[in-house]
Design a protein around this motif. Structure first.
Motif, PDB file in Angstrom:
ATOM      1  N   ALA A 134       0.829  -1.209   0.000  1.00  0.00           N
ATOM      2  CA  ALA A 134       0.000   0.000   0.000  1.00  0.00           C
ATOM      3  C   ALA A 134       0.864   1.261   0.000  1.00  0.00           C
ATOM      4  O   ALA A 134       0.613   2.201  -0.762  1.00  0.00           O
ATOM      5  CB  ALA A 134      -0.935  -0.010   1.200  1.00  0.00           C
ATOM      6  N   MET A 135       1.890   1.303   0.847  1.00  0.00           N
ATOM      7  CA  MET A 135       2.772   2.473   0.890  1.00  0.00           C
ATOM      8  C   MET A 135       3.459   2.679  -0.458  1.00  0.00           C
ATOM      9  O   MET A 135       3.583   3.811  -0.945  1.00  0.00           O
ATOM     10  CB  MET A 135       3.819   2.289   2.003  1.00  0.00           C
ATOM     11  CG  MET A 135       3.270   2.495   3.393  1.00  0.00           C
ATOM     12  SD  MET A 135       2.750   4.222   3.620  1.00  0.00           S
ATOM     13  CE  MET A 135       1.995   4.127   5.244  1.00  0.00           C
ATOM     14  N   GLU A 136       3.883   1.601  -1.060  1.00  0.00           N
ATOM     15  CA  GLU A 136       4.510   1.671  -2.371  1.00  0.00           C
ATOM     16  C   GLU A 136       3.536   2.260  -3.395  1.00  0.00           C
ATOM     17  O   GLU A 136       3.900   3.147  -4.190  1.00  0.00           O
ATOM     18  CB  GLU A 136       4.926   0.259  -2.783  1.00  0.00           C
ATOM     19  CG  GLU A 136       5.716   0.169  -4.066  1.00  0.00           C
ATOM     20  CD  GLU A 136       6.156  -1.255  -4.342  1.00  0.00           C
ATOM     21  OE1 GLU A 136       7.060  -1.427  -5.166  1.00  0.00           O
ATOM     22  OE2 GLU A 136       5.590  -2.196  -3.744  1.00  0.00           O
ATOM     23  N   TYR A 137       2.303   1.800  -3.366  1.00  0.00           N
ATOM     24  CA  TYR A 137       1.279   2.283  -4.292  1.00  0.00           C
ATOM     25  C   TYR A 137       0.982   3.757  -4.053  1.00  0.00           C
ATOM     26  O   TYR A 137       0.923   4.553  -5.003  1.00  0.00           O
ATOM     27  CB  TYR A 137       0.010   1.455  -4.117  1.00  0.00           C
ATOM     28  CG  TYR A 137      -1.089   1.795  -5.098  1.00  0.00           C
ATOM     29  CD1 TYR A 137      -1.207   1.106  -6.309  1.00  0.00           C
ATOM     30  CD2 TYR A 137      -2.015   2.804  -4.826  1.00  0.00           C
ATOM     31  CE1 TYR A 137      -2.210   1.421  -7.216  1.00  0.00           C
ATOM     32  CE2 TYR A 137      -3.019   3.123  -5.729  1.00  0.00           C
ATOM     33  CZ  TYR A 137      -3.112   2.432  -6.910  1.00  0.00           C
ATOM     34  OH  TYR A 137      -4.102   2.750  -7.814  1.00  0.00           O
ATOM     35  N   PHE A 138       0.791   4.146  -2.789  1.00  0.00           N
ATOM     36  CA  PHE A 138       0.437   5.533  -2.467  1.00  0.00           C
ATOM     37  C   PHE A 138       1.537   6.505  -2.899  1.00  0.00           C
ATOM     38  O   PHE A 138       1.255   7.607  -3.371  1.00  0.00           O
ATOM     39  CB  PHE A 138       0.176   5.685  -0.969  1.00  0.00           C
ATOM     40  CG  PHE A 138      -0.983   4.874  -0.454  1.00  0.00           C
ATOM     41  CD1 PHE A 138      -2.047   4.534  -1.272  1.00  0.00           C
ATOM     42  CD2 PHE A 138      -0.995   4.436   0.863  1.00  0.00           C
ATOM     43  CE1 PHE A 138      -3.113   3.782  -0.806  1.00  0.00           C
ATOM     44  CE2 PHE A 138      -2.063   3.685   1.343  1.00  0.00           C
ATOM     45  CZ  PHE A 138      -3.121   3.353   0.521  1.00  0.00           C
ATOM     46  N   ASN A 171      11.889  -0.003   5.381  1.00  0.00           N
ATOM     47  CA  ASN A 171      13.086   0.738   4.996  1.00  0.00           C
ATOM     48  C   ASN A 171      13.910  -0.015   3.954  1.00  0.00           C
ATOM     49  O   ASN A 171      14.458   0.592   3.025  1.00  0.00           O
ATOM     50  CB  ASN A 171      13.942   1.039   6.229  1.00  0.00           C
ATOM     51  CG  ASN A 171      13.393   2.187   7.052  1.00  0.00           C
ATOM     52  OD1 ASN A 171      13.017   3.221   6.509  1.00  0.00           O
ATOM     53  ND2 ASN A 171      13.321   2.016   8.356  1.00  0.00           N
ATOM     54  N   THR A 172      13.968  -1.334   4.100  1.00  0.00           N
ATOM     55  CA  THR A 172      14.746  -2.136   3.148  1.00  0.00           C
ATOM     56  C   THR A 172      14.038  -2.244   1.802  1.00  0.00           C
ATOM     57  O   THR A 172      14.609  -1.927   0.752  1.00  0.00           O
ATOM     58  CB  THR A 172      14.988  -3.548   3.712  1.00  0.00           C
ATOM     59  OG1 THR A 172      15.703  -3.450   4.943  1.00  0.00           O
ATOM     60  CG2 THR A 172      15.787  -4.387   2.727  1.00  0.00           C
ATOM     61  N   GLU A 173      12.778  -2.677   1.816  1.00  0.00           N
ATOM     62  CA  GLU A 173      12.060  -2.950   0.570  1.00  0.00           C
ATOM     63  C   GLU A 173      11.810  -1.686  -0.251  1.00  0.00           C
ATOM     64  O   GLU A 173      12.019  -1.673  -1.473  1.00  0.00           O
ATOM     65  CB  GLU A 173      10.727  -3.638   0.880  1.00  0.00           C
ATOM     66  CG  GLU A 173      10.861  -5.052   1.416  1.00  0.00           C
ATOM     67  CD  GLU A 173      11.425  -6.003   0.380  1.00  0.00           C
ATOM     68  OE1 GLU A 173      11.056  -5.875  -0.809  1.00  0.00           O
ATOM     69  OE2 GLU A 173      12.250  -6.856   0.741  1.00  0.00           O
ATOM     70  N   LEU A 174      11.358  -0.617   0.395  1.00  0.00           N
ATOM     71  CA  LEU A 174      11.003   0.583  -0.356  1.00  0.00           C
ATOM     72  C   LEU A 174      12.231   1.359  -0.833  1.00  0.00           C
ATOM     73  O   LEU A 174      12.153   2.136  -1.776  1.00  0.00           O
ATOM     74  CB  LEU A 174      10.085   1.471   0.480  1.00  0.00           C
ATOM     75  CG  LEU A 174       8.729   0.834   0.829  1.00  0.00           C
ATOM     76  CD1 LEU A 174       7.881   1.797   1.632  1.00  0.00           C
ATOM     77  CD2 LEU A 174       7.999   0.381  -0.419  1.00  0.00           C
ATOM     78  N   SER A 175      13.354   1.118  -0.191  1.00  0.00           N
ATOM     79  CA  SER A 175      14.607   1.707  -0.664  1.00  0.00           C
ATOM     80  C   SER A 175      15.188   0.875  -1.801  1.00  0.00           C
ATOM     81  O   SER A 175      15.566   1.415  -2.851  1.00  0.00           O
ATOM     82  CB  SER A 175      15.616   1.793   0.481  1.00  0.00           C
ATOM     83  OG  SER A 175      16.878   2.218   0.004  1.00  0.00           O
TER      84      SER A 175
END
Length: 238
Positions: A134-138, A171-175
């Motif tokens: 969801a954070m990635e999408y937003f 922090n790991t995945e979205l970076s």
């Protein structure tokens, strides 16, 4: 940027009456204003909230059908719990908080029936994975800016051993996938000590109730028209 997060329902793909699990994310735009609104809502509805928090018994059988003392202790207010609200109180809640918007609302809707048994073996994994998606999408769709983000969650819904995983995971995945180089900070609270998590609790329960009954279309429309309800993220995707 701060999100206050709570949930409604349970992650279980084998209960016919439990079709959805809902996570509400409240992004605060004006914290001081929202806290004032919270206090005014509680004070102006104090007696009704107390009434709703009493034990409820079946009128014919006398069987306890809803346990009380979730929002009050010895008639002293502790916290808002959406599960104790009736339909009219939920409508009043939406009316009240739509008057002067100081926050945005995002909903994550998880369709339990479409989850695999293996995925459901670890409910924390389901929760964390969908928060990440969801954070990635937003961020990619421009709903929220690329800036440092604090997530505040109810500790009673999370196993102790999982509490430190979500922060490192985000922090790991979205970076690594190039979504953002900003930092995520995750903190867990007893919701009775965090009144903005309580607001997320009510909205999560309201949307969960809507999925169960379809009875809150007008309230959801009002939240959309007020610019509060920004997006409903569905997992798995339709």
């Amino acid at each position: 940027m701060i999100f206050y997060i709570d949930e409604s329902g349970s992650i279980n793909n084998h209960l016919s009456h439990n079709k959805h699990f809902v996570i509400a994310l409240v992004r605060v735009l004006n914290k001081k204003s929202l806290k004032r609104s919270y206090k005014r809502f509680v004070s102006s509805n104090y007696d009704r909230l107390l009434e709703l928090d009493k034990d409820k018994y079946h009128p014919k059988t006398g069987k306890l059908i809803k346990e009380g003392d979730k929002m009050f202790s010895n008639e002293t207010f502790k916290e808002l719990k959406g599960s104790q609200f009736d339909k009219e109180m939920k409508k009043s809640f939406v009316d009240f908080f739509s008057r002067k918007p100081s926050f945005e609302l995002y909903i994550i809707k998880i369709k339990n029936s479409e989850l695999t048994d293996q995925f459901c073996q670890n409910t924390a994994r389901v929760f964390n994975y969908t928060i990440k998606l969801a954070m990635e999408y937003f961020i990619h769709r421009g709903y929220i800016p690329k800036e440092d983000c604090s997530l505040q969650l109810d500790e009673r819904n999370e196993k102790t051993e999982s509490r430190f995983f979500l922060e490192n995971y985000l922090n790991t995945e979205l970076s690594m996938n190039g979504t953002t180089d900003k930092k995520f900070d995750v903190t867990y609270y007893d919701s009775s000590d965090n009144n903005l998590i309580q607001i997320a609790d009510v909205f999560a329960n309201l949307y969960y109730s809507h999925l169960q009954t379809g009875g809150y279309k007008n309230e959801l429309k009002k939240l959309e028209e007020a610019g509060i309800l920004k997006f409903v993220f569905t997992f798995p995707k339709q």
